[in-house]
Write an enzyme that holds these catalytic residues in place. Sequence first.
Site, PDB file in Angstrom:
ATOM      1  N   HIS A  38     -83.641 -39.483  26.543  1.00 21.10           N
ATOM      2  CA  HIS A  38     -83.870 -38.107  26.075  1.00 21.10           C
ATOM      3  C   HIS A  38     -84.077 -38.054  24.559  1.00 21.10           C
ATOM      4  O   HIS A  38     -84.648 -37.107  24.048  1.00 21.10           O
ATOM      5  CB  HIS A  38     -82.776 -37.136  26.564  1.00 21.10           C
ATOM      6  CG  HIS A  38     -81.536 -37.065  25.742  1.00 21.10           C
ATOM      7  ND1 HIS A  38     -80.346 -37.642  26.129  1.00 21.10           N
ATOM      8  CD2 HIS A  38     -81.271 -36.463  24.566  1.00 21.10           C
ATOM      9  CE1 HIS A  38     -79.418 -37.401  25.217  1.00 21.10           C
ATOM     10  NE2 HIS A  38     -79.956 -36.681  24.250  1.00 21.10           N
ATOM     11  N   ASP A  40     -80.874 -42.083  31.836  1.00 17.36           N
ATOM     12  CA  ASP A  40     -81.130 -41.681  30.448  1.00 17.36           C
ATOM     13  C   ASP A  40     -80.977 -42.883  29.507  1.00 17.36           C
ATOM     14  O   ASP A  40     -80.048 -42.954  28.708  1.00 17.36           O
ATOM     15  CB  ASP A  40     -80.163 -40.551  30.076  1.00 17.36           C
ATOM     16  CG  ASP A  40     -80.520 -39.879  28.764  1.00 17.36           C
ATOM     17  OD1 ASP A  40     -81.611 -40.139  28.223  1.00 17.36           O
ATOM     18  OD2 ASP A  40     -79.677 -39.080  28.287  1.00 17.36           O
ATOM     19  N   GLY A  98     -76.278 -35.445  18.482  1.00 13.08           N
ATOM     20  CA  GLY A  98     -76.533 -36.364  17.377  1.00 13.08           C
ATOM     21  C   GLY A  98     -75.904 -37.721  17.637  1.00 13.08           C
ATOM     22  O   GLY A  98     -76.239 -38.701  16.998  1.00 13.08           O
ATOM     23  N   SER A 151     -75.976 -38.860  20.734  1.00 14.89           N
ATOM     24  CA  SER A 151     -76.773 -39.323  21.868  1.00 14.89           C
ATOM     25  C   SER A 151     -77.496 -40.617  21.556  1.00 14.89           C
ATOM     26  O   SER A 151     -77.982 -40.805  20.439  1.00 14.89           O
ATOM     27  CB  SER A 151     -77.823 -38.279  22.240  1.00 14.89           C
ATOM     28  OG  SER A 151     -77.217 -37.207  22.880  1.00 14.89           O
ATOM     29  N   GLY A 152     -77.590 -41.462  22.557  1.00 10.45           N
ATOM     30  CA  GLY A 152     -78.283 -42.736  22.390  1.00 10.45           C
ATOM     31  C   GLY A 152     -77.395 -43.823  21.821  1.00 10.45           C
ATOM     32  O   GLY A 152     -77.685 -45.005  21.942  1.00 10.45           O
TER      33      GLY A 152
HETATM   34  C1  4AZ Z   1     -76.058 -33.915  23.125  1.00  5.47           C
HETATM   35  O1  4AZ Z   1     -76.354 -32.743  23.058  1.00  5.47           O
HETATM   36  C2  4AZ Z   1     -74.727 -34.244  23.659  1.00  5.47           C
HETATM   37  N1  4AZ Z   1     -69.948 -34.358  24.799  1.00  5.47           N
HETATM   38  C3  4AZ Z   1     -74.334 -35.555  23.743  1.00  5.47           C
HETATM   39  C4  4AZ Z   1     -73.097 -35.865  24.222  1.00  5.47           C
HETATM   40  C5  4AZ Z   1     -72.271 -34.883  24.620  1.00  5.47           C
HETATM   41  C6  4AZ Z   1     -72.638 -33.549  24.541  1.00  5.47           C
HETATM   42  C7  4AZ Z   1     -73.879 -33.239  24.056  1.00  5.47           C
HETATM   43  C8  4AZ Z   1     -70.938 -35.253  25.160  1.00  5.47           C
HETATM   44  O2  4AZ Z   1     -76.808 -34.795  22.770  1.00  5.47           O
END
Ligand code: 4AZ
Length: 307
Positions: free
Chosen positions: A86, A132, A253, A255-256
């Site tokens: 994503h 993902d 932020g 993520s990944g």
């Molecule tokens: C996001 O929006 C996101 N609490 C990533 C991880 C989590 C929530 C949101 C886990 O990228």
Amino acid sequence: MRQETSMRLGRGVVVAVGLLGCGGAELDSVDAMGSVGQEIVGGVEARPGSHPWIVSLQNNGSHFCGGSLVRIGAREESNIVLTAAHCVADGPPDTVVAGAHQLTRPVAGQVSVRVKRVVSHPNYNSDTTMNDIAVLQLASPIKFNSSLAGGCGQSPQMRPNLTSELASGLAIGPVCLPAAGEQVADNTMATSAGWGLTREGGYDTSDLLMQVGVPTVNAQQLARMYSSQGIHIDSQAMLGAGYAQGGKDSCQGDSGGPLVIKGARGYTLQGVTSFGVGCARPGLPGVYARVSNYIPWIRQQLSLYGS
Ligand code: 4AZ
């Protein structure tokens, strides 16, 4: 929530999230010592250099997602980063930055490289957030610190013989990959790290690398918790980590980026930060792509694009 996240990422705005608290013993002691306590979703500032595999994905100089460097064969450099699909759904990041801690204060030895190719998992589904995970082929390989040679998942905290390079807080090295199908026991302490938001609804991602310790969650419990939100959890593909009472989590932020668990060889990438409903809410642990489910696919990408 998930859609909103992808859109934000797509625009290169603030994205991934959450972060880390500390997990393994070494990273934990980092927590104890290292840090200045900038609260993020319940985490602490990482000790500089304690997550040598973590990279920042950036567009126009701003951080939007994390990633992890992995080793290719026995090479002491790598042009392959694992991240979330994503994060790169709308194209490659401008740059991948390794060896960073405080993003606004680049240190000597920190590396910034361009991305040559993005390979998202062929079965990534943006509606369900299934699979993902993505591989980035960098335009040129990033060299590992010689003191981290030979292994994987070595945090300087695990290695007493620090070189001056590591002592100065700069460290670049690969994370370990789990074995295919390797199972993670419930309630195992894991560490999530990143430059994501330090609170749900925050606007700016963190300038400092943060980390938080979160225990893995039983797959059936995770599925039950998310079914109340109308979200289907695939236990093969997803791994949950967090506390029932909330308070500690990854966030936008992050993520990944990596969710690591300390193993016999070193810190192993068991999760790629994927999604959640909000951040650090009670009863809604963070959800991570379960890396052990993707090992044959990852190995294939390493042999196709690794150098
Ligand atoms: C996001 O929006 C996101 N609490 C990533 C991880 C989590 C929530 C949101 C886990 O990228």
